[in-house]
Enzyme design. Structure first.
Site, PDB file in Angstrom:
ATOM      1  CG  ASP A 109      -0.179  -0.048   2.536  1.00 11.88           C
ATOM      2  OD1 ASP A 109       1.047  -0.288   2.529  1.00 11.88           O
ATOM      3  OD2 ASP A 109      -0.824   0.175   3.591  1.00 11.88           O
ATOM      4  CE  LYS A 160       0.638   0.788  12.740  1.00  8.55           C
ATOM      5  NZ  LYS A 160       1.114  -0.444  12.147  1.00  8.55           N
ATOM      6  CG  ASP A 218       0.604   3.398   4.498  1.00  9.75           C
ATOM      7  OD1 ASP A 218      -0.489   3.227   3.930  1.00  9.75           O
ATOM      8  OD2 ASP A 218       0.991   2.672   5.424  1.00  9.75           O
TER       9      ASP A 218
HETATM   10  N1  GDD Z   1      -0.250 -11.467   2.859  1.00  5.98           N
HETATM   11  C1  GDD Z   1      -0.459 -10.734   3.942  1.00  5.98           C
HETATM   12  N2  GDD Z   1      -0.845 -11.365   5.096  1.00  5.98           N
HETATM   13  N3  GDD Z   1      -0.299  -9.398   3.875  1.00  5.98           N
HETATM   14  C2  GDD Z   1      -0.528  -8.683   5.008  1.00  5.98           C
HETATM   15  C3  GDD Z   1      -0.923  -9.260   6.213  1.00  5.98           C
HETATM   16  C4  GDD Z   1      -1.094 -10.699   6.253  1.00  5.98           C
HETATM   17  O1  GDD Z   1      -1.449 -11.297   7.269  1.00  5.98           O
HETATM   18  N4  GDD Z   1      -1.073  -8.282   7.140  1.00  5.98           N
HETATM   19  C5  GDD Z   1      -0.765  -7.124   6.528  1.00  5.98           C
HETATM   20  N5  GDD Z   1      -0.439  -7.365   5.228  1.00  5.98           N
HETATM   21  C6  GDD Z   1      -0.028  -6.388   4.228  1.00  5.98           C
HETATM   22  C7  GDD Z   1      -1.059  -5.308   4.002  1.00  5.98           C
HETATM   23  O2  GDD Z   1      -1.916  -5.689   2.927  1.00  5.98           O
HETATM   24  C8  GDD Z   1      -0.185  -4.118   3.627  1.00  5.98           C
HETATM   25  O3  GDD Z   1       0.105  -4.077   2.248  1.00  5.98           O
HETATM   26  C9  GDD Z   1       1.118  -4.367   4.377  1.00  5.98           C
HETATM   27  O4  GDD Z   1       1.104  -5.739   4.759  1.00  5.98           O
HETATM   28  C10 GDD Z   1       1.285  -3.483   5.620  1.00  5.98           C
HETATM   29  O5  GDD Z   1       0.127  -3.581   6.392  1.00  5.98           O
HETATM   30  P1  GDD Z   1      -0.633  -2.268   6.903  1.00  5.98           P
HETATM   31  O6  GDD Z   1      -1.853  -2.738   7.611  1.00  5.98           O
HETATM   32  O7  GDD Z   1      -0.807  -1.297   5.805  1.00  5.98           O
HETATM   33  O8  GDD Z   1       0.394  -1.748   7.996  1.00  5.98           O
HETATM   34  P2  GDD Z   1       0.645  -0.258   8.499  1.00  5.98           P
HETATM   35  O9  GDD Z   1       0.545   0.716   7.407  1.00  5.98           O
HETATM   36  O10 GDD Z   1      -0.199  -0.030   9.697  1.00  5.98           O
HETATM   37  O11 GDD Z   1       2.175  -0.350   9.011  1.00  5.98           O
HETATM   38  C11 GDD Z   1       3.169  -0.896   8.168  1.00  5.98           C
HETATM   39  O12 GDD Z   1       3.580   0.043   7.180  1.00  5.98           O
HETATM   40  C12 GDD Z   1       4.222   1.248   7.678  1.00  5.98           C
HETATM   41  C13 GDD Z   1       4.653   2.059   6.465  1.00  5.98           C
HETATM   42  O13 GDD Z   1       3.576   2.374   5.683  1.00  5.98           O
HETATM   43  C14 GDD Z   1       4.372  -1.301   9.039  1.00  5.98           C
HETATM   44  O14 GDD Z   1       5.257  -2.024   8.227  1.00  5.98           O
HETATM   45  C15 GDD Z   1       5.066  -0.065   9.638  1.00  5.98           C
HETATM   46  O15 GDD Z   1       6.237  -0.457  10.324  1.00  5.98           O
HETATM   47  C16 GDD Z   1       5.446   0.900   8.528  1.00  5.98           C
HETATM   48  O16 GDD Z   1       6.024   2.094   9.086  1.00  5.98           O
HETATM   49 MG    MG Z   2      -0.079   0.667   5.449  1.00  4.81          MG
END
Ligand code: GDD
Ligand code: MG
Length: 335
Positions: A109, A160, A218
């Site tokens: 994303d 987080k 993001d």
């Molecule tokens: N296949 C799979 N399975 N993908 C997953 C799963 C899972 O169980 N859980 C999450 N994802 C994918 C989501 O689809 C997304 O593309 C990505 O992993 C990150 O998940 P988000 O839910 O968007 O996390 P976030 O935005 O809260 O936090 C993450 O991104 C930040 C940067 O944008 C973390 O990686 C943070 O450390 C980071 O700063």
């Molecule tokens: Mg994200």
């Protein structure tokens, strides 16, 4: 050469109701699915084999992307029956890849213009276990905080926190030594951010930060989704995916995809995009919005700062402001 894993299995909860029937990475920004912009970025860095790590609504990726040949890539699909978390997803997807090349893992994303080729090179020069793209944000609370030492070595990974220790954050693109991935337990729910990275650091593994503050976003929140799209249209962000796609018109105000029927009296501006086959009626005014493929906007309507999903219809003379429009409902975007 490196190979890729794209994490596209999350629920996209913050984007409901858009993500009720469409996984977040398949939502349209600037006329194309988020994933298509990301694949183009990977391809630019020479990555041509990518596994899509899918789970939630996994069946929606293959009909669009197929085997990837249309993009000059080889795409493979790993499916988690239940989401395995980011770490479990990486382990599961890696089973489809050869074991001896660096593996670049992307959060599914993120829009990023960072220099991925250089990140991979630096990873190899450092003989690193993992090299994380890091960027800076004003408010780090909703990200992973990643302090580094003067050699660029990662000293902690703090997912987080309420009081972030640094505004240098995990930008969601990692180069892994494949042997590190092979040690992750299979078929186990595990988070790379909350479990694997902290554990690697405490075991003194070689984790490095690759700091690059190029355009980065993001798109996982409603406002960011709209911003990402208008940034791509206006040229604040660039995506080579658009150069390969069926674009009819692209200015810094608007993007119109193939087969869209836009009345010549309609005004489309402020980075709006009109998806393939969408219809925009006479005198309609669309600003700062995403209109997905096949949506219909009635004459004399105003649509501002909104997302109109595939196949939805907006009646004539409607005024839609900062809303999500689906086939079933119109919901104001939370402030
Ligand atoms: N296949 C799979 N399975 N993908 C997953 C799963 C899972 O169980 N859980 C999450 N994802 C994918 C989501 O689809 C997304 O593309 C990505 O992993 C990150 O998940 P988000 O839910 O968007 O996390 P976030 O935005 O809260 O936090 C993450 O991104 C930040 C940067 O944008 C973390 O990686 C943070 O450390 C980071 O700063
Ligand atoms: Mg994200």
């Amino acid at each position: 050469m490196a190979v890729g894993i794209l994490l596209v299995g999350g629920f996209g909860t913050r984007l409901l109701p858009l993500t009720k029937n469409t996984p977040k990475p398949m939502l349209t920004i600037a006329g194309l699915p988020v994933t298509e912009h990301q694949l183009a970025m990977a391809r630019n860095a020479g990555i041509t084999t990518v596994v899509l790590a899918t789970s939630y609504l996994s069946e929606l990726f293959i009909p669009y992307f197929g085997d990837g040949a249309q993009w000059g890539m080889k795409l493979l699909y790993a499916v988690e029956k239940e989401p395995l978390g980011t770490g479990g997803a990486i382990a599961n997807a890696a089973e489809l890849l050869d074991a001896d090349e660096p593996v670049v893992v992307f959060n599914g994303d993120v829009l990023s213009s960072h220099n991925l080729s250089l990140q991979i090179r630096q990873h190899q020069e450092n003989n690193a276990d993992v090299t994380l793209h890091l960027t800076s944000v004003e408010d780090a609370r909703s990200y992973g905080c990643v302090p580094t030492d003067s050699d660029g070595r990662v000293v902690a990974f703090l997912e987080k926190m309420e009081s972030p220790v640094t505004n240098t954050i995990n930008a969601g693109c990692y180069v892994f030594n494949p042997q590190v991935i092979s040690k992750i337990s299979r078929n186990t729910v595990i988070s790379v951010e909350r479990e694997i990275f902290p554990e690697l650091i405490s075991n003194k593994a070689r984790l490095f930060g690759f700091v690059d503050n190029s355009y980065w976003l993001d798109i996982g929140t409603p406002k960011a989704l709209l911003k990402g799209s208008s940034d791509l249209v206006s040229g604040v962000a660039d995506s080579s995916a658009l150069a390969m796609a069926d674009v009819v018109l692209h200015t810094n105000q608007k993007l119109i995809m193939s087969r869209a029927v836009v009345d010549e009296s309609a005004v489309i501006d402020l980075g709006s995009s009109i998806g393939a086959g969408a219809v925009v009626g006479a005198r309609a005014h669309i600003s700062g919005s995403i209109i997905e493929s096949g949506a219909r906007i009635g004459a004399d309507s105003i649509v501002r700062d909104s997302f109109v999903t595939s196949g939805s219809e907006i009646a004539e003379k409607s005024k839609i402001l900062a809303s999500f429009v689906t086939k079933d409902e119109i919901l104001p975007i939370p402030a």
